[in-house]
Write a protein that holds these residues in place. Sequence first.
Motif, PDB file in Angstrom:
ATOM      1  N   PHE A 102       0.868  -1.175   0.000  1.00 40.57           N
ATOM      2  CA  PHE A 102       0.000   0.000   0.000  1.00 40.57           C
ATOM      3  C   PHE A 102       0.903   1.224   0.000  1.00 40.57           C
ATOM      4  N   PHE A 103       0.637   2.184  -0.889  1.00 34.98           N
ATOM      5  CA  PHE A 103       1.418   3.415  -0.912  1.00 34.98           C
ATOM      6  C   PHE A 103       0.536   4.558  -1.381  1.00 34.98           C
ATOM      7  N   ALA A 104       0.980   5.773  -1.140  1.00 34.84           N
ATOM      8  CA  ALA A 104       0.191   6.963  -1.464  1.00 34.84           C
ATOM      9  C   ALA A 104       0.951   7.862  -2.432  1.00 34.84           C
ATOM     10  N   SER A 105       0.200   8.789  -3.065  1.00 29.80           N
ATOM     11  CA  SER A 105       0.796   9.789  -3.949  1.00 29.80           C
ATOM     12  C   SER A 105      -0.144  10.995  -4.018  1.00 29.80           C
ATOM     13  N   ARG A 106       0.399  12.138  -4.450  1.00 23.60           N
ATOM     14  CA  ARG A 106      -0.368  13.387  -4.549  1.00 23.60           C
ATOM     15  C   ARG A 106      -0.384  13.823  -6.015  1.00 23.60           C
ATOM     16  N   HIS A 107      -1.557  14.326  -6.469  1.00 26.91           N
ATOM     17  CA  HIS A 107      -1.722  14.664  -7.880  1.00 26.91           C
ATOM     18  C   HIS A 107      -2.403  16.030  -8.030  1.00 26.91           C
ATOM     19  N   HIS A 108      -1.765  16.913  -8.805  1.00 22.66           N
ATOM     20  CA  HIS A 108      -2.293  18.247  -9.084  1.00 22.66           C
ATOM     21  C   HIS A 108      -2.769  18.280 -10.538  1.00 22.66           C
ATOM     22  N   HIS A 109      -3.910  18.894 -10.751  1.00 23.96           N
ATOM     23  CA  HIS A 109      -4.448  19.067 -12.107  1.00 23.96           C
ATOM     24  C   HIS A 109      -4.957  20.499 -12.214  1.00 23.96           C
ATOM     25  N   LYS A 110      -4.332  21.261 -13.083  1.00 21.07           N
ATOM     26  CA  LYS A 110      -4.733  22.657 -13.280  1.00 21.07           C
ATOM     27  C   LYS A 110      -5.409  22.799 -14.638  1.00 21.07           C
ATOM     28  N   GLN A 111      -6.596  23.388 -14.623  1.00 16.36           N
ATOM     29  CA  GLN A 111      -7.328  23.679 -15.847  1.00 16.36           C
ATOM     30  C   GLN A 111      -7.400  25.196 -16.009  1.00 16.36           C
ATOM     31  N   THR A 112      -6.945  25.676 -17.169  1.00 16.56           N
ATOM     32  CA  THR A 112      -6.975  27.107 -17.462  1.00 16.56           C
ATOM     33  C   THR A 112      -7.802  27.316 -18.723  1.00 16.56           C
ATOM     34  N   LEU A 113      -8.765  28.226 -18.612  1.00 17.38           N
ATOM     35  CA  LEU A 113      -9.639  28.546 -19.745  1.00 17.38           C
ATOM     36  C   LEU A 113      -9.090  29.759 -20.496  1.00 17.38           C
ATOM     37  N   PRO A 114      -9.483  29.921 -21.758  1.00 20.24           N
ATOM     38  CA  PRO A 114      -9.046  31.105 -22.525  1.00 20.24           C
ATOM     39  C   PRO A 114      -9.577  32.386 -21.884  1.00 20.24           C
ATOM     40  N   ARG A 115      -8.926  33.503 -22.179  1.00 18.62           N
ATOM     41  CA  ARG A 115      -9.376  34.807 -21.672  1.00 18.62           C
ATOM     42  C   ARG A 115     -10.846  35.024 -22.019  1.00 18.62           C
ATOM     43  N   GLY A 116     -11.545  35.597 -21.053  1.00 12.28           N
ATOM     44  CA  GLY A 116     -12.954  35.876 -21.256  1.00 12.28           C
ATOM     45  C   GLY A 116     -13.881  34.763 -20.791  1.00 12.28           C
ATOM     46  N   TYR A 117     -13.335  33.609 -20.465  1.00 11.48           N
ATOM     47  CA  TYR A 117     -14.143  32.493 -19.980  1.00 11.48           C
ATOM     48  C   TYR A 117     -13.805  32.226 -18.515  1.00 11.48           C
ATOM     49  N   ARG A 118     -14.821  31.919 -17.732  1.00 14.70           N
ATOM     50  CA  ARG A 118     -14.627  31.619 -16.305  1.00 14.70           C
ATOM     51  C   ARG A 118     -14.958  30.161 -16.051  1.00 14.70           C
ATOM     52  N   PRO A 119     -14.174  29.498 -15.222  1.00 18.64           N
ATOM     53  CA  PRO A 119     -14.504  28.119 -14.865  1.00 18.64           C
ATOM     54  C   PRO A 119     -15.842  28.062 -14.121  1.00 18.64           C
ATOM     55  N   GLN A 120     -16.665  27.115 -14.484  1.00 14.37           N
ATOM     56  CA  GLN A 120     -17.954  26.915 -13.827  1.00 14.37           C
ATOM     57  C   GLN A 120     -17.835  25.716 -12.901  1.00 14.37           C
ATOM     58  N   ILE A 121     -17.875  25.984 -11.608  1.00 14.88           N
ATOM     59  CA  ILE A 121     -17.789  24.921 -10.609  1.00 14.88           C
ATOM     60  C   ILE A 121     -19.206  24.620 -10.143  1.00 14.88           C
ATOM     61  N   LYS A 122     -19.729  23.488 -10.568  1.00 13.66           N
ATOM     62  CA  LYS A 122     -21.106  23.126 -10.239  1.00 13.66           C
ATOM     63  C   LYS A 122     -21.195  22.069  -9.150  1.00 13.66           C
ATOM     64  N   ASN A 123     -20.153  21.269  -9.002  1.00  9.12           N
ATOM     65  CA  ASN A 123     -20.158  20.198  -8.012  1.00  9.12           C
ATOM     66  C   ASN A 123     -20.078  20.794  -6.606  1.00  9.12           C
ATOM     67  N   PRO A 124     -21.076  20.533  -5.730  1.00 10.97           N
ATOM     68  CA  PRO A 124     -21.064  21.114  -4.394  1.00 10.97           C
ATOM     69  C   PRO A 124     -19.895  20.641  -3.526  1.00 10.97           C
ATOM     70  N   LEU A 125     -19.402  19.445  -3.781  1.00 14.84           N
ATOM     71  CA  LEU A 125     -18.249  18.958  -3.013  1.00 14.84           C
ATOM     72  C   LEU A 125     -16.983  19.721  -3.383  1.00 14.84           C
ATOM     73  N   VAL A 126     -16.845  20.074  -4.650  1.00 13.50           N
ATOM     74  CA  VAL A 126     -15.694  20.877  -5.079  1.00 13.50           C
ATOM     75  C   VAL A 126     -15.833  22.291  -4.529  1.00 13.50           C
ATOM     76  N   LYS A 127     -17.035  22.844  -4.593  1.00 16.76           N
ATOM     77  CA  LYS A 127     -17.279  24.188  -4.055  1.00 16.76           C
ATOM     78  C   LYS A 127     -16.920  24.264  -2.576  1.00 16.76           C
ATOM     79  N   ALA A 128     -17.227  23.216  -1.830  1.00 16.41           N
ATOM     80  CA  ALA A 128     -16.941  23.202  -0.392  1.00 16.41           C
ATOM     81  C   ALA A 128     -15.442  23.258  -0.106  1.00 16.41           C
TER      82      ALA A 128
END
Length: 174
Positions: A102-128
């Motif tokens: 058994f072992f662990a690891s950490r993972h980062h994922h960055k999403q960048t939208l083009p200028r003029g667009y805003r990320p839409q966070i709809k999942n309440p668990l992510v919002k929290a």
Amino acid sequence: MDPDAMPEFARDAEGHVKAVPVGGASGLTVAPDQLSRRYTRYLQEGAGDDFATGPHTSVQRKQRLKEMKRTSVRNEFADQAVRSPQFAPFGLRTEDGGALVFFASRHHHKQTLPRGYRPQIKNPLVKALMSGTPKQSVTFVRMSEQAVTVPARKSHGKVDFLSRIEGLTTARGS
């Protein structure tokens, strides 16, 4: 984890399962304390041939490469090995001389939208878990716990994933 995939464990004279040394003296193709580093390096660079093909290795790399080619959003991935004492690997010797680790690891994922667009966070668990305001990008940080079988060094086999559980720990908007 599929119960049929559970290996048979080696036992001592009293019937207890045997622990595997964490370091290089384990007799395994990959020592338990090297799994997190080698796995994150494999995901990041595709380097090494320690891991068997499957959904948590080759398939995940293909999915990431496909996401990174998308033109509507920029996807960046950064994987980090985690270390003892907080995330110490743990292994049990199997009858064939290998180990269930058994072992662990950490993972980062960055999403960048083009200028003029805003990320839409709809999942309440992510919002929290969200800090900052997602104006153009969101970075998701996940912790992952893996259960793998690691073959004995003499077999020259590959590490095989039995289970991988990933959970979102933070989300940052910027």
